[in-house]
Every structure is written in C-alpha cells, then in structure tokens.
Design a protein around this motif. Structure first.
Motif, short mmCIF file in Angstrom:
data_model
loop_
_atom_site.label_atom_id
_atom_site.label_comp_id
_atom_site.label_asym_id
_atom_site.label_seq_id
_atom_site.Cartn_x
_atom_site.Cartn_y
_atom_site.Cartn_z
N THR A 191 -3.31 7.18 -9.29
CA THR A 191 -3.57 7.12 -7.86
C THR A 191 -3.41 8.51 -7.26
O THR A 191 -2.87 9.42 -7.92
CB THR A 191 -2.58 6.17 -7.16
OG1 THR A 191 -1.26 6.71 -7.28
CG2 THR A 191 -2.64 4.76 -7.74
N VAL A 192 -3.81 8.67 -6.02
CA VAL A 192 -3.65 9.95 -5.33
C VAL A 192 -2.17 10.32 -5.25
O VAL A 192 -1.79 11.46 -5.48
CB VAL A 192 -4.29 9.90 -3.92
CG1 VAL A 192 -3.96 11.15 -3.13
CG2 VAL A 192 -5.79 9.73 -4.02
N VAL A 240 -13.79 6.80 -9.38
CA VAL A 240 -12.75 6.19 -8.55
C VAL A 240 -13.00 4.69 -8.46
O VAL A 240 -14.14 4.24 -8.43
CB VAL A 240 -12.69 6.85 -7.15
CG1 VAL A 240 -13.99 6.64 -6.39
CG2 VAL A 240 -11.50 6.36 -6.34
N SER A 241 -11.91 3.94 -8.46
CA SER A 241 -11.98 2.50 -8.24
C SER A 241 -10.84 2.13 -7.29
O SER A 241 -9.91 2.91 -7.09
CB SER A 241 -11.86 1.74 -9.56
OG SER A 241 -10.63 2.02 -10.18
N LYS A 242 -10.93 0.95 -6.71
CA LYS A 242 -9.89 0.51 -5.79
C LYS A 242 -8.98 -0.49 -6.48
O LYS A 242 -9.43 -1.35 -7.24
CB LYS A 242 -10.50 -0.11 -4.54
CG LYS A 242 -11.07 0.92 -3.60
CD LYS A 242 -11.30 0.32 -2.23
CE LYS A 242 -11.68 1.44 -1.28
NZ LYS A 242 -11.67 1.02 0.10
N ARG A 243 -7.69 -0.35 -6.19
CA ARG A 243 -6.66 -1.30 -6.64
C ARG A 243 -5.84 -1.62 -5.41
O ARG A 243 -4.98 -0.84 -5.01
CB ARG A 243 -5.81 -0.66 -7.74
CG ARG A 243 -4.76 -1.59 -8.31
CD ARG A 243 -4.05 -0.99 -9.49
NE ARG A 243 -3.31 0.21 -9.09
CZ ARG A 243 -2.86 1.12 -9.94
NH1 ARG A 243 -3.10 1.02 -11.21
NH2 ARG A 243 -2.20 2.17 -9.49
N GLY A 244 -6.19 -2.73 -4.77
CA GLY A 244 -5.56 -3.05 -3.49
C GLY A 244 -6.00 -2.02 -2.46
O GLY A 244 -7.19 -1.80 -2.26
N LYS A 245 -5.04 -1.37 -1.83
CA LYS A 245 -5.35 -0.35 -0.84
C LYS A 245 -5.43 1.05 -1.45
O LYS A 245 -5.80 2.01 -0.78
CB LYS A 245 -4.29 -0.33 0.26
CG LYS A 245 -4.32 -1.56 1.13
CD LYS A 245 -3.30 -1.47 2.24
CE LYS A 245 -3.36 -2.68 3.12
NZ LYS A 245 -2.41 -2.60 4.23
#
Length: 120
Positions: A33-34, A63-68
């Motif tokens: 994550t960032v 990039v993919s999303k995991r929740g927020k």
C-alpha cells in the motif's frame, strides 16, 4: 524521433530517479500500500504518490483497490521475468506490450498522446 524512441525515452527517464527505483525494489517481493511504501522508502506521501503516478503511466506498476487502500505491484516484465538479450531489447518488448496505445493520437477532449506531446 520515432514513437518507440519517444516512449523509450520517457520510460528510461522515469527509471532514472532514486525514489522510483526504491519503489520498484520495495515492490519486488510483494505488493504494498502507499502507507507501506512510505515507510520502506522513507518518503512523504505526496512525493511518493507523484512517483507512483509516473510509474503507472509507463506501466511499470499496477494498482488495485483493497477496501479504501490502493495496493501497488510490479506490472512490467522488465522487473518480473528473466530478460533474454540486452536492456534495449527488453525495453522494446515493454514498449510494444504497454506503450503503443499511448502513442496513438487522441480524439477531441482527451489528453494528448505521448507522440503529440513530443512534437515541437
């Protein structure tokens, strides 16, 4: 200058930055994550996000999303597979796989292509 030259120049320029190289090394083993990247690269979030944007534009990272959260991972074969041949051969393969659609002229209202932005 050919379209391959333009894309190759941009990609090489993106790789010629210490922070972006740190990001690539950090993502070598697993996605992050960032927040995790900020810790491993000891970089401010705004500076890191700017570098991630450039790496995404050249399709070096995905990039993919995991929740927020946004989770970044290496996308390019340049970093994920053994390369046969020279660095130039590998970059040409990357350009052919990831950049050719970015070189096509855009329709009205869209951002200019790399080729259009490179014209004087």
């Amino acid at each position: 200058m050919t379209p391959d030259d333009i894309c190759g120049y941009k990609c090489m320029n993106v790789l010629g930055n210490e922070l972006r190289c740190k990001i690539i090394r950090s993502l070598k083993d697993n996605p992050m994550t960032v927040t995790e990247l900020c810790k491993t690269t000891t970089s401010e979030q705004s500076r890191l996000s700017h570098s991630l944007k450039q790496l995404r534009e050249c399709n070096f990272v995905g990039v993919s999303k995991r929740g927020k959260e946004r989770v970044y991972s290496l996308k390019s074969d340049l970093f994920t597979k053994k390369i046969d041949g020279t660095l130039f051969d590998a970059m040409k393969g990357h350009i052919e796989k990831h950049c050719m659609d970015k070189l096509k002229p855009k329709k009205g209202g869209e951002k200019k292509s790399l080729l259009e932005r490179a014209k004087p």
